[in-house]
Design a protein around this motif. Structure first.
Motif, mmCIF file in Angstrom:
data_model
loop_
_atom_site.group_PDB
_atom_site.id
_atom_site.type_symbol
_atom_site.label_atom_id
_atom_site.label_comp_id
_atom_site.label_asym_id
_atom_site.label_seq_id
_atom_site.Cartn_x
_atom_site.Cartn_y
_atom_site.Cartn_z
ATOM 1 N N LYS A 398 0.838 -1.211 0.000
ATOM 2 C CA LYS A 398 0.000 0.000 0.000
ATOM 3 C C LYS A 398 0.869 1.256 0.000
ATOM 4 C CE LYS A 398 -4.038 -2.035 2.345
ATOM 5 N NZ LYS A 398 -4.862 -2.019 3.574
ATOM 6 N N ASN A 399 1.973 1.233 0.819
ATOM 7 C CA ASN A 399 2.859 2.399 0.866
ATOM 8 C C ASN A 399 3.567 2.621 -0.474
ATOM 9 O OD1 ASN A 399 2.231 2.940 3.547
ATOM 10 N ND2 ASN A 399 3.846 1.579 4.323
ATOM 11 N N GLU A 400 4.022 1.500 -1.108
ATOM 12 C CA GLU A 400 4.683 1.620 -2.410
ATOM 13 C C GLU A 400 3.737 2.145 -3.471
ATOM 14 O OE1 GLU A 400 7.995 -1.965 -1.973
ATOM 15 O OE2 GLU A 400 6.256 -2.172 -3.314
ATOM 16 N N MET A 401 2.497 1.740 -3.402
ATOM 17 C CA MET A 401 1.528 2.210 -4.396
ATOM 18 C C MET A 401 1.267 3.695 -4.241
ATOM 19 S SD MET A 401 -2.133 0.537 -5.325
ATOM 20 C CE MET A 401 -3.067 1.109 -6.761
ATOM 21 N N LEU A 402 1.323 4.188 -2.976
ATOM 22 C CA LEU A 402 1.112 5.611 -2.762
ATOM 23 C C LEU A 402 2.273 6.443 -3.307
ATOM 24 C CD1 LEU A 402 -0.322 5.531 0.898
ATOM 25 C CD2 LEU A 402 -1.588 5.928 -1.218
ATOM 26 N N ASN A 403 3.535 5.877 -3.262
ATOM 27 C CA ASN A 403 4.709 6.632 -3.691
ATOM 28 C C ASN A 403 5.026 6.482 -5.178
ATOM 29 O OD1 ASN A 403 5.176 7.518 -1.060
ATOM 30 N ND2 ASN A 403 6.381 5.686 -0.559
ATOM 31 N N ILE A 404 4.448 5.491 -5.832
ATOM 32 C CA ILE A 404 4.821 5.222 -7.213
ATOM 33 C C ILE A 404 4.397 6.340 -8.140
ATOM 34 C CG2 ILE A 404 2.732 3.943 -7.766
ATOM 35 C CD1 ILE A 404 6.309 3.202 -8.927
ATOM 36 N N ASN A 405 3.264 6.991 -7.889
ATOM 37 C CA ASN A 405 2.793 8.066 -8.769
ATOM 38 C C ASN A 405 3.742 9.260 -8.734
ATOM 39 O OD1 ASN A 405 0.549 6.675 -9.676
ATOM 40 N ND2 ASN A 405 -0.678 7.297 -7.902
ATOM 41 N N GLU A 406 4.234 9.587 -7.537
ATOM 42 C CA GLU A 406 5.149 10.713 -7.417
ATOM 43 C C GLU A 406 6.477 10.435 -8.133
ATOM 44 O OE1 GLU A 406 5.954 11.744 -3.397
ATOM 45 O OE2 GLU A 406 7.450 13.255 -3.895
ATOM 46 N N ARG A 407 7.010 9.205 -7.955
ATOM 47 C CA ARG A 407 8.263 8.855 -8.633
ATOM 48 C C ARG A 407 8.077 8.799 -10.143
ATOM 49 N NH1 ARG A 407 10.076 3.511 -5.765
ATOM 50 N NH2 ARG A 407 7.857 3.329 -5.375
ATOM 51 N N PHE A 408 6.946 8.346 -10.592
ATOM 52 C CA PHE A 408 6.709 8.243 -12.042
ATOM 53 C C PHE A 408 6.641 9.629 -12.669
ATOM 54 C CE2 PHE A 408 5.596 6.258 -15.866
ATOM 55 C CZ PHE A 408 4.578 6.972 -16.460
ATOM 56 N N THR A 409 6.098 10.600 -11.931
ATOM 57 C CA THR A 409 6.049 11.972 -12.455
ATOM 58 C C THR A 409 7.454 12.523 -12.669
ATOM 59 O OG1 THR A 409 3.955 12.324 -11.298
ATOM 60 C CG2 THR A 409 5.165 14.280 -11.994
ATOM 61 N N GLN A 410 8.360 12.313 -11.697
ATOM 62 C CA GLN A 410 9.734 12.761 -11.848
ATOM 63 C C GLN A 410 10.440 12.022 -12.993
ATOM 64 O OE1 GLN A 410 11.099 15.289 -10.331
ATOM 65 N NE2 GLN A 410 13.119 15.023 -11.286
ATOM 66 N N TYR A 411 10.150 10.740 -13.135
ATOM 67 C CA TYR A 411 10.714 9.937 -14.218
ATOM 68 C C TYR A 411 10.310 10.492 -15.581
ATOM 69 C CZ TYR A 411 10.912 6.064 -17.544
ATOM 70 O OH TYR A 411 11.131 5.295 -18.653
ATOM 71 N N THR A 412 9.055 10.956 -15.709
ATOM 72 C CA THR A 412 8.566 11.510 -16.975
ATOM 73 C C THR A 412 9.304 12.798 -17.321
ATOM 74 O OG1 THR A 412 6.411 10.527 -16.524
ATOM 75 C CG2 THR A 412 6.503 12.232 -18.203
ATOM 76 N N ILE A 413 9.566 13.634 -16.319
ATOM 77 C CA ILE A 413 10.280 14.900 -16.551
ATOM 78 C C ILE A 413 11.695 14.630 -17.054
ATOM 79 C CG2 ILE A 413 11.181 16.971 -15.417
ATOM 80 C CD1 ILE A 413 8.771 16.819 -13.518
ATOM 81 N N MET A 414 12.410 13.695 -16.414
ATOM 82 C CA MET A 414 13.787 13.384 -16.806
ATOM 83 C C MET A 414 13.819 12.708 -18.171
ATOM 84 S SD MET A 414 15.368 12.107 -13.159
ATOM 85 C CE MET A 414 17.039 12.191 -13.763
ATOM 86 N N LYS A 415 12.831 11.903 -18.479
ATOM 87 C CA LYS A 415 12.779 11.228 -19.781
ATOM 88 C C LYS A 415 12.599 12.255 -20.893
ATOM 89 C CE LYS A 415 12.281 7.379 -22.213
ATOM 90 N NZ LYS A 415 12.017 7.911 -23.538
ATOM 91 N N ARG A 416 11.833 13.330 -20.607
ATOM 92 C CA ARG A 416 11.617 14.380 -21.604
ATOM 93 C C ARG A 416 12.935 15.113 -21.899
ATOM 94 N NH1 ARG A 416 8.328 17.229 -18.882
ATOM 95 N NH2 ARG A 416 6.501 15.960 -19.343
ATOM 96 N N ASP A 417 13.777 15.337 -20.887
ATOM 97 C CA ASP A 417 15.068 15.981 -21.102
ATOM 98 C C ASP A 417 15.988 15.108 -21.971
ATOM 99 O OD1 ASP A 417 15.165 17.340 -17.725
ATOM 100 O OD2 ASP A 417 14.270 18.130 -19.580
ATOM 101 N N VAL A 418 15.963 13.829 -21.721
ATOM 102 C CA VAL A 418 16.784 12.920 -22.526
ATOM 103 C C VAL A 418 16.352 12.955 -23.977
ATOM 104 C CG1 VAL A 418 17.366 10.505 -22.906
ATOM 105 C CG2 VAL A 418 17.370 11.423 -20.588
ATOM 106 N N ASP A 419 15.062 12.926 -24.246
ATOM 107 C CA ASP A 419 14.566 12.938 -25.623
ATOM 108 C C ASP A 419 14.938 14.230 -26.329
ATOM 109 O OD1 ASP A 419 11.494 11.225 -24.672
ATOM 110 O OD2 ASP A 419 13.489 10.455 -25.158
ATOM 111 N N MET A 420 14.881 15.351 -25.612
ATOM 112 C CA MET A 420 15.217 16.635 -26.219
ATOM 113 C C MET A 420 16.713 16.683 -26.580
ATOM 114 S SD MET A 420 14.604 20.449 -24.649
ATOM 115 C CE MET A 420 12.869 20.083 -24.444
ATOM 116 N N ASN A 421 17.581 16.244 -25.690
ATOM 117 C CA ASN A 421 19.018 16.233 -25.978
ATOM 118 C C ASN A 421 19.349 15.299 -27.139
ATOM 119 O OD1 ASN A 421 19.702 18.073 -23.941
ATOM 120 N ND2 ASN A 421 19.802 16.450 -22.388
ATOM 121 N N ARG A 422 18.625 14.206 -27.242
ATOM 122 C CA ARG A 422 18.876 13.276 -28.334
ATOM 123 C C ARG A 422 18.489 13.886 -29.673
ATOM 124 N NH1 ARG A 422 16.618 9.168 -26.375
ATOM 125 N NH2 ARG A 422 18.496 8.096 -25.668
ATOM 126 N N VAL A 423 17.392 14.646 -29.709
ATOM 127 C CA VAL A 423 16.968 15.296 -30.955
ATOM 128 C C VAL A 423 18.017 16.301 -31.399
ATOM 129 C CG1 VAL A 423 15.260 16.850 -31.953
ATOM 130 C CG2 VAL A 423 14.524 14.901 -30.578
#
Length: 742
Positions: A398-423
């Motif tokens: 239950k605790n991991e499920m509560l924290n996964i959304n917050e970590r996934f949001t940060q993961y999406t932001i960093m993934k966007r930076d990687v895609d931009m640098n690759r372009v």
């Protein structure tokens, strides 16, 4: 014979320096011709097999014109006149055979993928692979030993601790190295053209690589030009490097974040957590139900205490197969006791055994009940522990499920930076490629004058040359081996060498019998006019003339070691001495390994050992039928031969026999083994030594002579057995052989 006093005779006399003639070398070669011919045959056969089993190598060649492009210099604003550069062609040769060019060839022709089997064939596995690895290892060891890195030099990456030189090579690098080994570049004299050749076992590969080498060289020249002439290309390259670093940094940061937060499969985890919650809830309900059941059962057992009769009424005990079996056995035992009590008293052995059996069964039933109680308690504790674990897992999920959304949001932001640098990096890389293609100016002109053609015949091996070299190498190697063996040979060879070394008279030589079925002991009787018989007659003549006053009548015949022919020499010498109507007696003094009696086919039951021990009932002298010879055999082997031979009876025997016989010959044991011969030498007129060509060494002869000369023994001379007669000497003896057969 002019005998030197024993005190003045040297044990070993150095050979004087003599001039070595060509015939001496030829004599050694003829003597060791078997060795020379064997080495020649092995070498030639090895070269023949290696030549005709070697993989044929084909060579493809192309001719290329290489010169400076003076027109490109004028376009770029430089001087158009030609500048002479003596190192120009040498530099181009190094570029052609460089690692970058050869690796380009591998990549262009797909040699490490499509044609890999041509360079890593299965036949190279095994012995060839082992030999290649061994050779490479030796080269690497020598290179590393003589070119070790100085102190303070960095041979490994910082913090990694791994030597860069020890990194395994890829298939492409290995193939490139093989291509460099088969590559040949030769300038054509008085021209600007160059012949580029490549040799391989496959003619098609040789042609492909040769032609591809020119194209790879041209590409390399173009790349060098592009890498050094355009400023904008350099700026874009540096900018691309910066963007690549940013991209690599963003990717590393993203990977580190995913590793730290366990987001390697974040998308899958979003769907998995609800399923895990449902599954853990279901398992928890089952665990709680199971725990309550075991708790109730265990409480019921504890309430009954040690009342085993009531405990057995609980279903888990009542249904147990082991307890049921024990109860049936106890019931059967009780019935048996009732039946036996009607016949016997309580102290009867049968009754005692029946009651003991009943007690044993009751004890086993109690043990089984205790076991079931312990099992029930353990099951209850295990169910209780499982319930607690499931509760913890459910809470953690239950605790991991509560924290996964917050970590996934940060993961999406960093993934966007990687895609931009690759372009950005891909855009710069594409621009660099376009700028490289449009750059056309070159400083070097390369023209293919003649392309490589398919080689129709192999260039290696050169069979005629190899066979000729194998013949020459085998001949000279065999001659060298013959001289080396001759140098190491320390055995007696001929009489001349013995006379020079030891100042010892050679009374004669005995040639080796060539017939396998002929015995040297009976050869004189069967072939009295043969060369071998003549050898012994010459020895007889030399022996009779060996003393200035009178011929020696008593002779001690001995050798340095066994199997040198002393016994056969004694027998044959006795026969030739008896041919002049002389009485000859042979005394076999070898009471350790007697052999004379077997040569004359007489019994050895009574002989010298019997006489020396005081047994005078029989006459030890036995005449030889049909011969003017007599013999005293050794007799039974005594335990103390040396003591018997130095007794007074031996001296008396010699004194008595000398009255009736013209010659007395003593066959004694070898000098190197026992002291019998040294003892007997004091009661004879002289000692005759026997040596064998190719067996008796100079060291043995030197040691034996020293022993005899230390006790002032009169040495009459030496006879050399086993001489191999050369063909040039066979002409004279041919008359005797022919006459003997008439």
């Amino acid at each position: 014979m002019n005998i030197i006093p024993p005190t003045q005779q040297p044990a070993f006399q150095d050979t004087q320096e003599q001039e070595i003639h060509l015939r001496d070398y030829i004599s050694v070669i003829l003597k060791r011709k078997t060795t020379v011919l064997t080495f020649l045959a092995i070498t030639f056969l090895t070269v023949f097999i290696a030549t005709y089993t070697a993989t044929p190598i084909y060579t493809a060649s192309s001719q290329v014109l290489i010169e400076r492009n003076t027109s490109s210099s004028a376009i770029e604003g430089g001087n158009s006149y030609y500048r002479w550069d003596p190192d120009f062609l040498t530099t181009q040769f190094e570029l052609i055979r460089s690692t970058d060019v050869t690796q380009r060839v591998v990549k262009q022709l797909q040699l490490d993928t499509k044609y890999r089997h041509y360079f890593f064939s299965e036949e190279k596995e095994g012995l060839f692979s082992f030999l290649s690895s061994f050779k490479t290892g030796i080269k690497d060891f020598i290179k590393g030993f003589f070119s070790s890195a100085p102190e303070g030099s960095e041979t490994n990456t910082e913090g990694s601790g791994l030597l860069i030189a020890n990194e395994p090579k890829t298939d492409a690098e290995i193939i490139a190295a093989k291509i460099m080994g088969g590559l040949s570049i030769k300038p054509v004299a008085n021209t600007k053209t160059v012949i580029i050749s490549y040799s391989d076992k496959n003619p098609a590969i040789a042609k492909l690589v040769t032609n591809a080498m020119i194209q790879a060289y041209m590409d390399q020249i173009l790349e060098i030009k592009l890498a050094s002439s355009n400023y904008s290309l350099q700026w874009m390259t540096s900018k691309a490097a910066e963007e690549r670093k940013k991209l690599e940094g963003a990717e590393l940061a993203l990977q580190q974040y995913m590793r730290d937060n366990d987001l390697v499969t974040v998308e899958n985890k979003l769907a998995v957590y609800p399923e895990k919650l449902s599954e853990f809830s279901s398992k928890l309900s089952k665990a709680q139900t199971e725990q309550q059941e075991f708790e109730a059962l265990y409480a019921q057992i504890k309430a009954l205490g040690e009342n085993y009769d009531n405990i057995e009424t609980i279903p888990i005990f009542a249904e147990n197969k082991v307890l049921q079996n024990l109860r049936d056995q106890i019931f059967a035992t009780e019935q048996k006791i009732k039946d036996l009590s009607k016949k016997y008293g309580y102290k009867h052995p049968v009754m005692i055994n029946a009651k003991a059996e009943q007690a044993l069964l009751l004890r086993e039933k109690k043990i089984e009940v205790d076991r079931i109680i312990d099992s029930t308690r353990n099951s209850y504790e295990l169910a209780k522990s499982r319930e607690e674990n499931l509760k913890q897992l459910l809470a953690k999920t239950k605790n991991e499920m509560l924290n996964i959304n917050e970590r996934f949001t940060q993961y999406t932001i960093m993934k966007r930076d990687v895609d931009m640098n690759r372009v950005l990096y891909d855009a710069l890389t594409s621009s660099i490629k376009k700028a490289s293609v449009t750059e056309q100016s070159q400083e070097i002109k390369i023209w293919v004058v003649k392309k490589a053609e398919f080689p129709s015949s192999p260039s290696k091996p050169q069979k005629k040359r190899n066979l000729l070299l194998g013949l020459i190498l085998g001949l000279f190697g065999g001659i060298g081996l013959a001289f080396f063996i001759e140098y190491l040979d320390n055995t007696v060879k001929d009489g001349k060498d013995v006379e020079q070394r030891f100042d010892l008279t050679v009374l004669g030589t005995v040639e080796e019998l060539q017939g396998k079925d002929e015995a040297i002991e009976s050869h004189i009787l069967e072939h009295p006019l043969s060369p071998l018989s003549e050898n012994y007659r010459l020895i007889r003549s030399s022996l009779l003339l060996s003393s200035p006053d009178h011929p020696p009548r008593s002779l001690l015949i001995t050798s340095m070691s066994p199997k040198e022919g002393k016994t056969s020499t004694t027998c044959n010498l006795a026969r030739v001495l008896s041919q002049n109507n002389k009485k000859v007696l042979i005394i076999d003094c070898d009471m350790r390994r007697p052999r004379t009696h077997s040569l004359f086919n007489v019994p050895n039951s009574f002989g010298l050992s019997n006489y020396l021990t005081g047994d005078t009932k029989k006459n030890p002298i036995r005449p030889i039928p049909d011969e003017k010879l007599s013999i005293i055999t050794s007799g039974p082997i005594p335990p103390n031969p040396a003591e018997l031979l130095q007794s007074r009876r031996m001296q008396l025997l010699m004194d008595e026999t000398m009255k009736f016989y013209d010659f007395v010959l003593l066959d004694s044991p070898p000098i190197q083994r026992v002291t019998d011969s040294l003892t007997l030498s004091a009661i004879v007129d002289g000692v005759l030594l026997i040596a064998r060509s190719g067996k008796t060494t100079y060291d043995m002869l030197d040691s034996g002579l020293k022993k005899l000369r230390d006790i002032h023994t009169p040495i009459l001379g030496i006879v050399i057995n086993g001489i191999i007669r050369s063909k040039k000497d066979s002409g004279y003896y041919g008359y005797y052989e022919y006459y003997d057969k008439e």
